[in-house]
Design a protein around this motif. Structure first.
Motif, PDB file in Angstrom:
ATOM      1  N   ARG A  88       0.921  -1.273  -0.029  1.00 34.67           N
ATOM      2  CA  ARG A  88      -0.038  -0.024  -0.039  1.00 34.67           C
ATOM      3  C   ARG A  88       0.933   1.027   0.015  1.00 34.67           C
ATOM      4  NH1 ARG A  88      -2.870  -2.982   4.092  1.00 34.67           N
ATOM      5  NH2 ARG A  88      -1.672  -1.887   5.810  1.00 34.67           N
ATOM      6  N   TYR A  89       0.659   2.161  -1.063  1.00 36.93           N
ATOM      7  CA  TYR A  89       1.486   3.403  -0.953  1.00 36.93           C
ATOM      8  C   TYR A  89       0.855   4.721  -0.485  1.00 36.93           C
ATOM      9  CZ  TYR A  89       4.035   0.255  -4.380  1.00 36.93           C
ATOM     10  OH  TYR A  89       4.545  -0.803  -4.823  1.00 36.93           O
ATOM     11  N   PHE A  90      -0.220   4.640  -0.134  1.00 35.37           N
ATOM     12  CA  PHE A  90      -0.898   5.759   0.530  1.00 35.37           C
ATOM     13  C   PHE A  90      -1.344   5.579   2.062  1.00 35.37           C
ATOM     14  CE2 PHE A  90      -2.259   5.858  -3.824  1.00 35.37           C
ATOM     15  CZ  PHE A  90      -1.626   6.927  -4.282  1.00 35.37           C
ATOM     16  N   ASP A  91      -0.724   6.425   2.915  1.00 30.55           N
ATOM     17  CA  ASP A  91      -0.721   6.243   4.320  1.00 30.55           C
ATOM     18  C   ASP A  91      -1.947   6.630   4.794  1.00 30.55           C
ATOM     19  OD1 ASP A  91       0.321   5.419   6.544  1.00 30.55           O
ATOM     20  OD2 ASP A  91       1.480   7.132   7.062  1.00 30.55           O
TER      21      ASP A  91
ATOM     22  N   SER B 281      -7.100   4.201   8.479  1.00 29.18           N
ATOM     23  CA  SER B 281      -7.416   2.789   8.718  1.00 29.18           C
ATOM     24  C   SER B 281      -6.533   1.765   8.245  1.00 29.18           C
ATOM     25  CB  SER B 281      -8.907   2.654   7.969  1.00 29.18           C
ATOM     26  OG  SER B 281      -8.662   3.096   6.607  1.00 29.18           O
ATOM     27  N   VAL B 282      -5.888   1.907   6.971  1.00 25.77           N
ATOM     28  CA  VAL B 282      -4.786   1.147   6.210  1.00 25.77           C
ATOM     29  C   VAL B 282      -3.718   1.919   6.262  1.00 25.77           C
ATOM     30  CG1 VAL B 282      -6.504  -0.738   5.332  1.00 25.77           C
ATOM     31  CG2 VAL B 282      -6.198   1.585   4.273  1.00 25.77           C
ATOM     32  N   PRO B 283      -2.713   1.638   6.979  1.00 27.21           N
ATOM     33  CA  PRO B 283      -1.425   2.495   7.052  1.00 27.21           C
ATOM     34  C   PRO B 283      -0.662   2.117   5.911  1.00 27.21           C
ATOM     35  CG  PRO B 283      -1.606   2.072   9.145  1.00 27.21           C
ATOM     36  CD  PRO B 283      -2.837   1.137   8.401  1.00 27.21           C
ATOM     37  N   ALA B 284       0.023   2.854   5.006  1.00 25.16           N
ATOM     38  CA  ALA B 284       1.177   2.348   4.338  1.00 25.16           C
ATOM     39  C   ALA B 284       2.000   1.517   4.721  1.00 25.16           C
ATOM     40  CB  ALA B 284       1.816   3.618   3.522  1.00 25.16           C
ATOM     41  N   ASN B 285       2.417   0.454   3.988  1.00 24.52           N
ATOM     42  CA  ASN B 285       3.421  -0.335   4.278  1.00 24.52           C
ATOM     43  C   ASN B 285       4.574  -0.636   3.268  1.00 24.52           C
ATOM     44  OD1 ASN B 285       1.982  -2.044   2.158  1.00 24.52           O
ATOM     45  ND2 ASN B 285       0.948  -3.233   3.764  1.00 24.52           N
ATOM     46  N   ASP B 286       4.848   0.505   2.327  1.00 22.56           N
ATOM     47  CA  ASP B 286       5.611   0.417   1.362  1.00 22.56           C
ATOM     48  C   ASP B 286       7.248   0.776   1.610  1.00 22.56           C
ATOM     49  OD1 ASP B 286       4.834   2.882   1.892  1.00 22.56           O
ATOM     50  OD2 ASP B 286       5.267   3.655  -0.313  1.00 22.56           O
ATOM     51  N   ASP B 287       7.225   1.274   3.105  1.00 28.55           N
ATOM     52  CA  ASP B 287       8.935   1.622   3.186  1.00 28.55           C
ATOM     53  C   ASP B 287       9.196   2.865   2.741  1.00 28.55           C
ATOM     54  OD1 ASP B 287       9.094  -0.307   5.259  1.00 28.55           O
ATOM     55  OD2 ASP B 287      10.440  -1.567   3.978  1.00 28.55           O
TER      56      ASP B 287
ATOM     57  N   GLU C 261      -1.640  18.633  -7.979  1.00 27.80           N
ATOM     58  CA  GLU C 261      -0.878  19.694  -7.344  1.00 27.80           C
ATOM     59  C   GLU C 261      -1.579  19.965  -5.850  1.00 27.80           C
ATOM     60  OE1 GLU C 261      -2.945  23.633  -9.657  1.00 27.80           O
ATOM     61  OE2 GLU C 261      -0.573  23.246  -9.751  1.00 27.80           O
ATOM     62  N   LYS C 262      -2.916  19.735  -5.863  1.00 29.07           N
ATOM     63  CA  LYS C 262      -3.518  20.228  -4.528  1.00 29.07           C
ATOM     64  C   LYS C 262      -4.264  18.884  -3.689  1.00 29.07           C
ATOM     65  CE  LYS C 262      -4.459  24.990  -5.762  1.00 29.07           C
ATOM     66  NZ  LYS C 262      -5.483  26.050  -5.807  1.00 29.07           N
ATOM     67  N   MET C 263      -3.958  17.786  -4.438  1.00 30.15           N
ATOM     68  CA  MET C 263      -4.581  16.552  -3.883  1.00 30.15           C
ATOM     69  C   MET C 263      -3.681  16.028  -2.633  1.00 30.15           C
ATOM     70  SD  MET C 263      -5.342  13.592  -6.503  1.00 30.15           S
ATOM     71  CE  MET C 263      -6.612  13.443  -7.530  1.00 30.15           C
ATOM     72  N   THR C 264      -4.674  15.637  -1.464  1.00 24.90           N
ATOM     73  CA  THR C 264      -3.847  14.991  -0.362  1.00 24.90           C
ATOM     74  C   THR C 264      -4.003  13.595  -0.456  1.00 24.90           C
ATOM     75  OG1 THR C 264      -6.320  14.716   0.633  1.00 24.90           O
ATOM     76  CG2 THR C 264      -5.259  16.913   1.067  1.00 24.90           C
ATOM     77  N   VAL C 265      -3.029  13.016   0.483  1.00 31.65           N
ATOM     78  CA  VAL C 265      -2.959  11.632   0.370  1.00 31.65           C
ATOM     79  C   VAL C 265      -4.296  10.841   0.335  1.00 31.65           C
ATOM     80  CG1 VAL C 265      -2.048   9.677   1.857  1.00 31.65           C
ATOM     81  CG2 VAL C 265      -0.901  11.689   1.611  1.00 31.65           C
ATOM     82  N   ALA C 266      -5.339  11.177   1.350  1.00 34.51           N
ATOM     83  CA  ALA C 266      -6.610  10.731   1.408  1.00 34.51           C
ATOM     84  C   ALA C 266      -7.366  10.919   0.211  1.00 34.51           C
ATOM     85  CB  ALA C 266      -7.382  11.207   2.346  1.00 34.51           C
ATOM     86  N   GLU C 267      -7.253  12.019  -0.610  1.00 39.61           N
ATOM     87  CA  GLU C 267      -7.979  12.133  -1.963  1.00 39.61           C
ATOM     88  C   GLU C 267      -7.304  11.339  -2.887  1.00 39.61           C
ATOM     89  OE1 GLU C 267      -9.336  16.711  -1.119  1.00 39.61           O
ATOM     90  OE2 GLU C 267      -7.460  16.486  -2.092  1.00 39.61           O
ATOM     91  N   ALA C 268      -6.184  11.066  -2.829  1.00 41.67           N
ATOM     92  CA  ALA C 268      -5.163  10.497  -3.904  1.00 41.67           C
ATOM     93  C   ALA C 268      -5.681   8.941  -3.802  1.00 41.67           C
ATOM     94  CB  ALA C 268      -3.837  10.639  -3.605  1.00 41.67           C
ATOM     95  N   ALA C 269      -5.671   8.672  -2.542  1.00 37.75           N
ATOM     96  CA  ALA C 269      -6.109   7.016  -2.573  1.00 37.75           C
ATOM     97  C   ALA C 269      -7.449   6.747  -3.225  1.00 37.75           C
ATOM     98  CB  ALA C 269      -6.131   6.777  -0.947  1.00 37.75           C
ATOM     99  N   LYS C 270      -8.556   7.738  -2.686  1.00 38.25           N
ATOM    100  CA  LYS C 270      -9.799   7.482  -3.230  1.00 38.25           C
ATOM    101  C   LYS C 270      -9.880   7.577  -4.811  1.00 38.25           C
ATOM    102  CE  LYS C 270     -14.455   9.588  -3.127  1.00 38.25           C
ATOM    103  NZ  LYS C 270     -15.051  10.558  -2.634  1.00 38.25           N
TER     104      LYS C 270
END
Length: 297
Positions: free
Chosen positions: A32-35, A38-44, A238-247
């Motif tokens: 998972r690449y988005f932190d 509920s589901v933390p990123a686990n990509d190191d 350019e203005k996306m957040t991590v949560a928005e990107a995951a969605k």
């Protein structure tokens, strides 16, 4: 479309396939690449919690170890990047073929005919003696090296496939020789230690995207047709957040799958969707079902 049905969710399907002994001959597991909370990123990748990445390795190993197919397995754990900017061993530049003879743009015109710094790779199997270390390859060419193309090169060799993908994997060393036992070990641990959490803070869903995460969003945009939008590629992210990107990534993949299945697209067709981009508004909800994908080839 041809291999769309070979993608599966890690939590729902991979572990079940392990338990039932239904894993195919070749499996690629992605992180998972988005932190998210509920589901933390686990990509190191920085600034993600390293312990989550190591927990992911633990989950994969333990699922495989408990499978009735365990005595038929070789688990390859590799990294696509190094851990710093220094390596005391010079990078190979002699005899390294360009994969496809493409040349990079000005001003460098990079020919892709050299390798980078070293990255660690681990082989885990009951068919390997403990503490085995492979230092150098023995071919197929005098200048051949172990590198990322060694994975498809080895797959081609052990499955007797017809042809290589590029000049690079035809040159890369293969690692099937790591199997060095006549009988499988019976002392492989069933479970691994629990990784220690490395950071006191939680996921920052409102954080800006890293360059890598931007690229993931831009790739997903091709699935739902947003690559035809005026906002593609840079304004889209350019203005996306991590949560928005995951969605967004999750939605693009689901839309692509739904449209293809609804349209009865033949598996051999190349599908291109068209639509205008709809930017997410405000803070997005948590995506409990955004899981990493497992590709069964």
């Amino acid at each position: 479309m041809k291999y769309l049905k070979n993608f599966h969710q890690f939590d729902l399907h991979f572990k079940k396939h392990c338990e039932e002994g239904k894993l195919p001959n070749y499996v690629v597991v992605e992180q998972r690449y988005f932190d998210l909370l509920s589901v933390p990123a686990n990509d190191d990748h920085p600034s993600h919690d390293v312990s989550e990445g190591q927990k992911f390795v633990k989950e994969v190993y333990e699922a495989l170890r408990s499978s009735p197919q365990w005595k038929e397995m070789l688990l390859v754990i590799t990294y696509d990047e190094h851990g710093g900017f220094y390596d005391h061993v010079p990078t190979p530049t002699t005899g390294v073929p360009s994969p496809d003879d493409f040349v990079g743009p000005e001003p460098y015109h990079f020919k892709f005919d050299r390798l980078g710094v070293r990255v660690p790779t681990f082989f885990v199997s009951p068919w390997i003696e403990p503490g085995t270390v492979i230092h150098r390859p023995s071919g197929p060419y005098p200048t051949s090296e172990f590198e990322h193309s060694s994975i498809p090169a080895t797959v081609k060799k052990i499955f007797n496939l017809k042809e290589f993908l590029t000049k690079r994997d035809s040159w890369a060393a293969t690692f099937e020789g790591v199997i060095n036992r006549k009988n499988p070990r019976v002392d492989c641990p069933v479970t691994l230690p629990e990784p220690v959490k490395m950071r006191p803070t939680e996921a920052k869903e409102t954080a800006k995207l890293s360059d890598f995460q931007k690229e993931l969003v831009q790739m997903a945009a091709v699935l739902n047709g947003d690559h035809k939008s005026d906002m593609y590629p840079h304004k889209l992210v350019e203005k996306m957040t991590v949560a928005e990107a995951a969605k967004y990534v999750n939605g693009a993949f689901n839309k692509f799958c739904d449209e293809c299945q609804r349209g009865g697209i033949h598996e051999s067709e190349i599908v291109e969707l068209r639509k205008q981009v709809e930017r997410p508004k405000g803070r997005s909800f948590i995506y409990k079902f955004f899981k990493c994908l497992v590709c069964h080839d």
